[in-house]
Design a protein around this motif. Structure first.
Motif, mmCIF file in Angstrom:
data_model
loop_
_atom_site.group_PDB
_atom_site.id
_atom_site.type_symbol
_atom_site.label_atom_id
_atom_site.label_comp_id
_atom_site.label_asym_id
_atom_site.label_seq_id
_atom_site.Cartn_x
_atom_site.Cartn_y
_atom_site.Cartn_z
ATOM 1 N N ALA A 214 0.814 -1.217 0.000
ATOM 2 C CA ALA A 214 0.000 0.000 0.000
ATOM 3 C C ALA A 214 0.850 1.272 0.000
ATOM 4 N N PRO A 215 0.298 2.367 -0.519
ATOM 5 C CA PRO A 215 0.979 3.662 -0.456
ATOM 6 C C PRO A 215 0.941 4.230 0.953
ATOM 7 N N LEU A 216 1.782 5.187 1.199
ATOM 8 C CA LEU A 216 1.851 5.844 2.501
ATOM 9 C C LEU A 216 0.501 6.434 2.869
ATOM 10 N N GLY A 217 -0.034 6.024 4.015
ATOM 11 C CA GLY A 217 -1.316 6.523 4.489
ATOM 12 C C GLY A 217 -2.518 5.880 3.846
ATOM 13 N N GLY A 218 -2.292 5.018 2.858
ATOM 14 C CA GLY A 218 -3.400 4.421 2.131
ATOM 15 C C GLY A 218 -3.980 3.198 2.819
ATOM 16 N N VAL A 219 -5.145 2.777 2.348
ATOM 17 C CA VAL A 219 -5.770 1.564 2.859
ATOM 18 C C VAL A 219 -4.952 0.369 2.399
ATOM 19 N N GLY A 220 -4.647 -0.522 3.312
ATOM 20 C CA GLY A 220 -3.786 -1.657 3.015
ATOM 21 C C GLY A 220 -2.593 -1.634 3.957
ATOM 22 N N ASN A 221 -1.474 -2.168 3.494
ATOM 23 C CA ASN A 221 -0.299 -2.323 4.347
ATOM 24 C C ASN A 221 0.910 -1.665 3.708
ATOM 25 N N PHE A 222 1.332 -0.543 4.244
ATOM 26 C CA PHE A 222 2.534 0.168 3.803
ATOM 27 C C PHE A 222 3.723 -0.530 4.462
ATOM 28 N N ALA A 223 4.483 -1.331 3.702
ATOM 29 C CA ALA A 223 5.531 -2.180 4.269
ATOM 30 C C ALA A 223 6.918 -1.653 3.928
ATOM 31 N N VAL A 224 7.797 -1.641 4.936
ATOM 32 C CA VAL A 224 9.129 -1.044 4.803
ATOM 33 C C VAL A 224 10.186 -1.982 5.381
ATOM 34 N N ALA A 225 11.307 -2.123 4.671
ATOM 35 C CA ALA A 225 12.426 -2.955 5.123
ATOM 36 C C ALA A 225 13.644 -2.086 5.386
ATOM 37 N N GLY A 226 14.507 -2.564 6.296
ATOM 38 C CA GLY A 226 15.746 -1.852 6.581
ATOM 39 C C GLY A 226 16.779 -2.781 7.175
ATOM 40 N N HIS A 227 18.051 -2.422 7.031
ATOM 41 C CA HIS A 227 19.133 -3.221 7.598
ATOM 42 C C HIS A 227 19.115 -3.143 9.118
ATOM 43 N N ARG A 228 19.401 -4.272 9.759
ATOM 44 C CA ARG A 228 19.588 -4.294 11.215
ATOM 45 C C ARG A 228 20.998 -3.807 11.531
ATOM 46 N N ARG A 229 21.961 -4.344 10.778
ATOM 47 C CA ARG A 229 23.354 -3.951 10.905
ATOM 48 C C ARG A 229 23.932 -3.670 9.524
ATOM 49 N N THR A 230 25.036 -2.946 9.502
ATOM 50 C CA THR A 230 25.720 -2.464 8.291
ATOM 51 C C THR A 230 24.893 -1.373 7.611
ATOM 52 N N TYR A 231 25.548 -0.610 6.784
ATOM 53 C CA TYR A 231 24.937 0.498 6.041
ATOM 54 C C TYR A 231 24.150 1.435 6.951
ATOM 55 N N GLY A 232 24.797 1.813 8.046
ATOM 56 C CA GLY A 232 24.197 2.786 8.950
ATOM 57 C C GLY A 232 23.405 2.198 10.099
ATOM 58 N N ASP A 233 23.200 0.883 10.112
ATOM 59 C CA ASP A 233 22.465 0.201 11.191
ATOM 60 C C ASP A 233 21.116 0.846 11.494
ATOM 61 N N PRO A 234 20.272 1.115 10.490
ATOM 62 C CA PRO A 234 19.036 1.852 10.773
ATOM 63 C C PRO A 234 18.118 1.176 11.790
ATOM 64 N N PHE A 235 18.020 -0.174 11.736
ATOM 65 C CA PHE A 235 17.110 -0.874 12.633
ATOM 66 C C PHE A 235 17.855 -1.640 13.727
ATOM 67 N N LYS A 236 18.989 -1.125 14.147
ATOM 68 C CA LYS A 236 19.787 -1.765 15.205
ATOM 69 C C LYS A 236 18.961 -1.976 16.477
ATOM 70 N N ASP A 237 18.127 -0.988 16.826
ATOM 71 C CA ASP A 237 17.355 -1.036 18.068
ATOM 72 C C ASP A 237 15.943 -1.584 17.869
ATOM 73 N N PHE A 238 15.714 -2.254 16.772
ATOM 74 C CA PHE A 238 14.383 -2.775 16.434
ATOM 75 C C PHE A 238 13.724 -3.545 17.583
ATOM 76 N N PRO A 239 14.470 -4.425 18.303
ATOM 77 C CA PRO A 239 13.828 -5.210 19.370
ATOM 78 C C PRO A 239 13.256 -4.373 20.509
ATOM 79 N N THR A 240 13.626 -3.099 20.611
ATOM 80 C CA THR A 240 13.134 -2.261 21.709
ATOM 81 C C THR A 240 11.746 -1.695 21.429
ATOM 82 N N LEU A 241 11.224 -1.868 20.225
ATOM 83 C CA LEU A 241 9.900 -1.339 19.897
ATOM 84 C C LEU A 241 8.838 -1.991 20.782
ATOM 85 N N ARG A 242 7.878 -1.184 21.209
ATOM 86 C CA ARG A 242 6.814 -1.665 22.077
ATOM 87 C C ARG A 242 5.469 -1.092 21.639
#
Length: 248
Positions: free
Chosen positions: A134-162
């Motif tokens: 789905a598009p951003l804000g649209g009906v459906g599922n706006f799905a996004v992927a990111g690296h956990r480690r390497t290339y800036g470690d964007p989702f390094k802290d992913f497990p802390t989400l609550r």
């Protein structure tokens, strides 16, 4: 060949192998981050220049999720003010940035561009929007992927989400605030149903405006995936300033 020569040759090979391993570790831990920082900054500058010119990339009528009835499950109410009608007249450009994503739990300075598709080269520049979701804000599922480690470690802290954590995005005209539904779920790479229009195992019981974040697990491996689901909680024009979710 003397024993001394054999030992010396073997020692030199070990030293060479050790040096190569150290260089590889430095590349993974340091150099990919340096490259990602430059690439990410470039994508952010591209977005800012586009938005300064009034150019906003929005999804087209073929985007997945746009044909789903605009009703939502009881666990994820649809906000009264949704995306503007302009979100049905253009397409996201392959490999190009179209939004910025912020997760306050990860820190005040945490910000990453979202680009279209999840190809290897794309994820070196930022986060990737799963093509066909789905598009951003649209009906459906706006799905996004990111690296956990390497290339800036964007989702390094992913497990802390609550549950209740904010995930905030903007396309240059609108702020979209999603709220995490529950702590991250661990699954295998073949479990593609987690990015369905109504994602499996998410707890959502019908069509709505959802967001799915995915990354690798374990931290330095890729045998599994961590998944976080969220529902759209609120929207507001960028002219109204940053949403309160940045401070929650």
């Amino acid at each position: 060949m003397s024993v001394r020569l054999i030992v010396r040759t073997f020692s030199e090979l070990c030293i060479t192998a050790g040096a190569l391993i150290i260089l590889f570790v430095v590349y993974v831990l340091f150099w990919t981050g340096v490259k990602a920082a430059g690439a990410t900054e470039g994508q952010i500058n591209t977005l800012q220049n586009q938005w300064a010119r009034g150019a906003v990339s929005v999804p087209g009528p073929n985007a997945a999720g746009t044909s789903v009835p605009s009703t939502s499950p009881s666990s994820a109410p649809t906000p009264t003010s949704g995306p503007t009608s302009s979100h049905a007249h253009a397409t996201y450009r392959e490999g190009k940035p179209f939004a910025m994503l912020y997760i306050p739990r990860f820190g005040k300075s945490w910000e990453w561009p979202v680009l279209e598709n999840t190809e290897v080269g794309t994820l070196k520049k930022g986060l990737g929007h799963y093509r066909g979701t789905a598009p951003l804000g649209g009906v459906g599922n706006f799905a996004v992927a990111g690296h956990r480690r390497t290339y800036g470690d964007p989702f390094k802290d992913f497990p802390t989400l609550r549950r209740g954590d904010a995930v905030v995005l903007t396309d240059g005209t609108t702020w979209f605030t999603y709220r995490i539904e529950k702590k991250p779920y661990r699954t295998v790479p073949s479990d593609t149903g987690v990015i369905d229009a109504v994602p499996r195992r998410s707890g959502f019981d019908g069509p709505g405006r959802y967001l799915t974040l995915t990354t690798c697990d374990p931290e330095w491996g890729s045998s599994h995936r961590l998944i976080a689901w969220a529902h759209l909680d609120a929207t507001q024009p960028v002219t109204d300033g940053k949403p309160a979710a940045f401070h929650s």
